[in-house]
Design a protein around this motif. Structure first.
Motif, PDB file in Angstrom:
ATOM      1  N   MET A  69       0.849  -1.164   0.000  1.00  0.00           N
ATOM      2  CA  MET A  69       0.000   0.000   0.000  1.00  0.00           C
ATOM      3  C   MET A  69       0.892   1.224   0.000  1.00  0.00           C
ATOM      4  SD  MET A  69      -2.471   1.228   3.047  1.00  0.00           S
ATOM      5  CE  MET A  69      -4.008   1.865   2.561  1.00  0.00           C
ATOM      6  N   ASP A  70       0.660   2.131  -0.890  1.00  0.00           N
ATOM      7  CA  ASP A  70       1.429   3.372  -0.966  1.00  0.00           C
ATOM      8  C   ASP A  70       0.556   4.543  -0.534  1.00  0.00           C
ATOM      9  OD1 ASP A  70       3.616   2.061  -1.919  1.00  0.00           O
ATOM     10  OD2 ASP A  70       3.290   2.590  -4.005  1.00  0.00           O
ATOM     11  N   ILE A  71       1.137   5.415   0.269  1.00  0.00           N
ATOM     12  CA  ILE A  71       0.449   6.626   0.717  1.00  0.00           C
ATOM     13  C   ILE A  71       1.306   7.806   0.297  1.00  0.00           C
ATOM     14  CG2 ILE A  71      -0.356   7.937   2.707  1.00  0.00           C
ATOM     15  CD1 ILE A  71      -0.695   5.313   4.186  1.00  0.00           C
ATOM     16  N   PHE A  72       0.688   8.780  -0.353  1.00  0.00           N
ATOM     17  CA  PHE A  72       1.388   9.999  -0.743  1.00  0.00           C
ATOM     18  C   PHE A  72       1.029  11.083   0.260  1.00  0.00           C
ATOM     19  CE2 PHE A  72       1.745  14.010  -3.015  1.00  0.00           C
ATOM     20  CZ  PHE A  72       3.054  13.923  -3.441  1.00  0.00           C
ATOM     21  N   ILE A  73       2.043  11.683   0.876  1.00  0.00           N
ATOM     22  CA  ILE A  73       1.825  12.732   1.863  1.00  0.00           C
ATOM     23  C   ILE A  73       2.349  14.037   1.273  1.00  0.00           C
ATOM     24  CG2 ILE A  73       2.341  13.522   4.194  1.00  0.00           C
ATOM     25  CD1 ILE A  73       2.792  10.577   4.932  1.00  0.00           C
ATOM     26  N   PRO A  74       1.459  15.002   1.014  1.00  0.00           N
ATOM     27  CA  PRO A  74       1.889  16.276   0.430  1.00  0.00           C
ATOM     28  C   PRO A  74       2.790  17.066   1.379  1.00  0.00           C
ATOM     29  CG  PRO A  74      -0.513  16.108   0.485  1.00  0.00           C
ATOM     30  CD  PRO A  74       0.027  14.938   1.204  1.00  0.00           C
ATOM     31  N   ARG A  75       3.503  18.035   0.855  1.00  0.00           N
ATOM     32  CA  ARG A  75       4.462  18.791   1.647  1.00  0.00           C
ATOM     33  C   ARG A  75       3.817  19.681   2.694  1.00  0.00           C
ATOM     34  NH1 ARG A  75       6.825  23.635  -1.914  1.00  0.00           N
ATOM     35  NH2 ARG A  75       7.273  24.354   0.172  1.00  0.00           N
ATOM     36  N   ASP A  76       2.544  20.039   2.526  1.00  0.00           N
ATOM     37  CA  ASP A  76       1.898  20.940   3.480  1.00  0.00           C
ATOM     38  C   ASP A  76       1.355  20.212   4.715  1.00  0.00           C
ATOM     39  OD1 ASP A  76       0.008  19.690   1.923  1.00  0.00           O
ATOM     40  OD2 ASP A  76      -1.388  21.367   1.945  1.00  0.00           O
ATOM     41  N   ILE A  77       1.442  18.890   4.749  1.00  0.00           N
ATOM     42  CA  ILE A  77       1.034  18.109   5.918  1.00  0.00           C
ATOM     43  C   ILE A  77       2.180  18.139   6.929  1.00  0.00           C
ATOM     44  CG2 ILE A  77       0.399  15.809   6.757  1.00  0.00           C
ATOM     45  CD1 ILE A  77      -1.741  17.001   5.012  1.00  0.00           C
ATOM     46  N   SER A  78       1.849  18.476   8.180  1.00  0.00           N
ATOM     47  CA  SER A  78       2.888  18.559   9.207  1.00  0.00           C
ATOM     48  C   SER A  78       3.425  17.166   9.540  1.00  0.00           C
ATOM     49  CB  SER A  78       2.338  19.215  10.475  1.00  0.00           C
ATOM     50  OG  SER A  78       1.424  18.338  11.116  1.00  0.00           O
ATOM     51  N   ARG A  79       4.572  17.161  10.151  1.00  0.00           N
ATOM     52  CA  ARG A  79       5.204  15.901  10.533  1.00  0.00           C
ATOM     53  C   ARG A  79       4.337  15.158  11.553  1.00  0.00           C
ATOM     54  NH1 ARG A  79      11.529  15.572  12.154  1.00  0.00           N
ATOM     55  NH2 ARG A  79      11.716  13.327  11.990  1.00  0.00           N
ATOM     56  N   GLU A  80       3.748  15.891  12.482  1.00  0.00           N
ATOM     57  CA  GLU A  80       2.885  15.298  13.499  1.00  0.00           C
ATOM     58  C   GLU A  80       1.630  14.686  12.869  1.00  0.00           C
ATOM     59  OE1 GLU A  80       1.433  13.988  17.067  1.00  0.00           O
ATOM     60  OE2 GLU A  80       3.428  14.721  16.598  1.00  0.00           O
ATOM     61  N   ALA A  81       1.030  15.370  11.899  1.00  0.00           N
ATOM     62  CA  ALA A  81      -0.158  14.843  11.222  1.00  0.00           C
ATOM     63  C   ALA A  81       0.183  13.581  10.414  1.00  0.00           C
ATOM     64  CB  ALA A  81      -0.763  15.903  10.315  1.00  0.00           C
ATOM     65  N   ALA A  82       1.350  13.580   9.789  1.00  0.00           N
ATOM     66  CA  ALA A  82       1.786  12.398   9.037  1.00  0.00           C
ATOM     67  C   ALA A  82       2.025  11.228   9.982  1.00  0.00           C
ATOM     68  CB  ALA A  82       3.057  12.715   8.252  1.00  0.00           C
ATOM     69  N   ARG A  83       2.630  11.495  11.135  1.00  0.00           N
ATOM     70  CA  ARG A  83       2.867  10.449  12.125  1.00  0.00           C
ATOM     71  C   ARG A  83       1.553   9.858  12.615  1.00  0.00           C
ATOM     72  NH1 ARG A  83       2.179   9.525  17.048  1.00  0.00           N
ATOM     73  NH2 ARG A  83       1.447  11.608  17.490  1.00  0.00           N
ATOM     74  N   GLN A  84       0.568  10.724  12.867  1.00  0.00           N
ATOM     75  CA  GLN A  84      -0.736  10.256  13.334  1.00  0.00           C
ATOM     76  C   GLN A  84      -1.429   9.407  12.272  1.00  0.00           C
ATOM     77  OE1 GLN A  84      -3.323  13.435  14.470  1.00  0.00           O
ATOM     78  NE2 GLN A  84      -4.684  12.096  15.616  1.00  0.00           N
TER      79      GLN A  84
END
Length: 55
Positions: free
Chosen positions: A1-16
């Motif tokens: 499964m691949d997830i793309f995380i845009p640059r405007d997402i904070s590190r904390e939001a990506a971790r969550q």
């Protein structure tokens, strides 16, 4: 499964987001690719559950 995380997402939001996938979907982190623009592509794989014999 691949997830793309845009640059405007904070590190904390990506971790969550990744924590939720790990806990509820039985996924584990396989690879993270960070692009020059700051976006990230995260590859998850199914966690292998080892079953012990009860015999």
């Amino acid at each position: 499964m691949d997830i793309f995380i845009p640059r405007d997402i904070s590190r904390e939001a990506a971790r969550q987001l990744l924590t939720e996938h790990a806990e509820y979907g039985q996924w584990e982190l396989s690879r993270v690719r960070k692009y020059p623009d700051g976006s990230r592509q995260v590859r998850l794989r199914r966690k292998i559950l080892r079953v012990r014999s009860t015999l």
